[in-house]
Design an enzyme around this catalytic site. Sequence first.
Site, mmCIF file in Angstrom:
data_model
loop_
_atom_site.group_PDB
_atom_site.id
_atom_site.type_symbol
_atom_site.label_atom_id
_atom_site.label_comp_id
_atom_site.label_asym_id
_atom_site.label_seq_id
_atom_site.Cartn_x
_atom_site.Cartn_y
_atom_site.Cartn_z
ATOM 1 N N ARG A 113 0.661 -1.205 -0.019
ATOM 2 C CA ARG A 113 0.057 0.114 -0.175
ATOM 3 C C ARG A 113 0.953 1.370 0.044
ATOM 4 O O ARG A 113 1.924 1.158 0.496
ATOM 5 C CB ARG A 113 -0.794 0.049 1.190
ATOM 6 C CG ARG A 113 -1.775 0.973 1.374
ATOM 7 C CD ARG A 113 -2.627 1.339 2.498
ATOM 8 N NE ARG A 113 -3.746 2.291 2.363
ATOM 9 C CZ ARG A 113 -4.162 3.185 3.434
ATOM 10 N NH1 ARG A 113 -3.362 2.779 4.517
ATOM 11 N NH2 ARG A 113 -4.869 4.153 3.212
ATOM 12 N N HIS A 114 0.389 2.112 -0.615
ATOM 13 C CA HIS A 114 1.211 3.655 -0.644
ATOM 14 C C HIS A 114 1.256 4.172 0.737
ATOM 15 O O HIS A 114 0.788 3.813 1.657
ATOM 16 C CB HIS A 114 0.346 4.535 -1.602
ATOM 17 C CG HIS A 114 -0.998 4.875 -0.867
ATOM 18 N ND1 HIS A 114 -1.149 5.871 -0.066
ATOM 19 C CD2 HIS A 114 -2.416 4.426 -1.577
ATOM 20 C CE1 HIS A 114 -2.382 5.859 0.189
ATOM 21 N NE2 HIS A 114 -3.110 5.076 -0.456
ATOM 22 N N GLY A 115 2.333 5.189 0.713
ATOM 23 C CA GLY A 115 2.524 6.026 2.042
ATOM 24 C C GLY A 115 1.273 6.839 2.334
ATOM 25 O O GLY A 115 0.483 7.155 1.553
ATOM 26 N N GLU A 116 1.463 7.554 3.537
ATOM 27 C CA GLU A 116 0.363 8.242 3.982
ATOM 28 C C GLU A 116 0.202 9.743 2.858
ATOM 29 O O GLU A 116 1.287 10.212 2.722
ATOM 30 C CB GLU A 116 0.743 8.933 5.228
ATOM 31 C CG GLU A 116 -0.308 9.747 5.902
ATOM 32 C CD GLU A 116 0.100 10.666 7.198
ATOM 33 O OE1 GLU A 116 -0.209 10.203 8.351
ATOM 34 O OE2 GLU A 116 0.947 11.324 7.064
ATOM 35 N N SER A 117 -0.965 9.880 2.644
ATOM 36 C CA SER A 117 -1.227 11.016 1.611
ATOM 37 C C SER A 117 -1.873 12.125 2.442
ATOM 38 O O SER A 117 -2.556 11.925 3.464
ATOM 39 C CB SER A 117 -2.167 10.384 0.528
ATOM 40 O OG SER A 117 -3.415 10.522 0.940
ATOM 41 N N THR A 118 -2.041 13.259 1.824
ATOM 42 C CA THR A 118 -2.758 14.239 2.157
ATOM 43 C C THR A 118 -4.063 14.353 2.518
ATOM 44 O O THR A 118 -4.613 14.670 3.574
ATOM 45 C CB THR A 118 -2.329 15.622 1.278
ATOM 46 O OG1 THR A 118 -3.028 15.198 0.040
ATOM 47 C CG2 THR A 118 -1.058 16.158 1.285
ATOM 48 N N HIS A 119 -4.720 13.398 1.738
ATOM 49 C CA HIS A 119 -6.212 13.064 1.958
ATOM 50 C C HIS A 119 -6.448 12.250 3.133
ATOM 51 O O HIS A 119 -7.348 12.226 3.886
ATOM 52 C CB HIS A 119 -6.965 12.529 0.531
ATOM 53 C CG HIS A 119 -7.201 13.404 -0.291
ATOM 54 N ND1 HIS A 119 -8.075 13.241 -1.419
ATOM 55 C CD2 HIS A 119 -6.743 14.925 -0.505
ATOM 56 C CE1 HIS A 119 -8.186 14.296 -1.832
ATOM 57 N NE2 HIS A 119 -7.715 15.444 -1.579
ATOM 58 N N ASN A 120 -5.409 11.071 3.183
ATOM 59 C CA ASN A 120 -5.509 10.340 4.575
ATOM 60 C C ASN A 120 -5.387 11.273 5.814
ATOM 61 O O ASN A 120 -6.238 10.927 6.596
ATOM 62 C CB ASN A 120 -4.147 9.289 4.579
ATOM 63 C CG ASN A 120 -4.169 8.366 3.524
ATOM 64 O OD1 ASN A 120 -3.205 7.761 3.044
ATOM 65 N ND2 ASN A 120 -5.451 7.879 2.736
ATOM 66 N N GLU A 179 -6.624 3.242 -7.376
ATOM 67 C CA GLU A 179 -7.820 2.867 -6.241
ATOM 68 C C GLU A 179 -9.323 3.050 -6.840
ATOM 69 O O GLU A 179 -9.456 3.476 -8.001
ATOM 70 C CB GLU A 179 -7.568 3.975 -5.190
ATOM 71 C CG GLU A 179 -8.462 3.981 -3.993
ATOM 72 C CD GLU A 179 -8.348 2.687 -3.362
ATOM 73 O OE1 GLU A 179 -8.766 1.484 -3.785
ATOM 74 O OE2 GLU A 179 -7.976 2.559 -2.101
#
Length: 275
Positions: free
Chosen positions: A8-15, A86
């Site tokens: 899974r990708h790293g933490e995003s601004t939307h997360n 996604e």
Amino acid sequence: MLTVTLIRHGESTHNVLALWSGCTECPLTERGMQQARAVGAYFADTEFTKIYASPLPRARDTAKAVLDAQSTPKPPHDFTIAQIREQSFGAAEGHQTCIREPGKTLEAHFAEEKYPILYESERHVAFPGGESVEDLTRRGERAVRDVVLPHVVNVARSGRDEHIALVSHGLCIAQVVGAIVRLGGGTWKRKGPMVNTAWVRVEMRIQGGIPVEVADDEVPPVEVTVTEEGRADHLEGLLDEGPLCGMKAVMGGGAVDAKSSSDAGATSTAQTSAS
């Protein structure tokens, strides 16, 4: 044997903001980049045959960190795989996730630009302009056919092991793993949410001896085993820096089930062919 590691990708601004992300091109946060570098370092000694990624920036940049940590010569890579982007949430993207208000229909919520978490029983439901879980399931099957199956065929023909990485998104990963397991005649449901840069590993063993004659669109008899799920050892030094995942991480393919699954990894063997 073909080994498939899905990250899974790293933490995003939307997360961080608990927003519906979907296909929105939100970047990694600084912490997300730290997570990406950590997972890259974790796999530095793993010799990937090829690294694939969703084209969305949060997955693509995570995959680049994994590639950068690989030894020279670097493995081939393709960070343009639309089949593993996604789930699209359509009109909901960029809006806050929320809980459904009792007695109010989904249509009434949508009219107010409110997009609540969907239930497991609503796998056929999509936000306006978006994909349902059923849509995502079909896309996950296409990803397996287009990306994974050629490697299965290569292993069957050559008898040489391969190990590929797919850097994707939590909801999509669940559908891709399920589709891989179904190639072996089994079923699988993830045990819980995947934190940012957590990973799952699936092994596909060719049955009946190798090499074997197999057509490009044929799946040889395989045994499929989910050997690792939700691994995040590489994040130990980051665990005290705040939440590791956004609201979306707790949803199974865009839906939430009232009951938590206790299913572990799945193993299955079957004679199969691609449709």
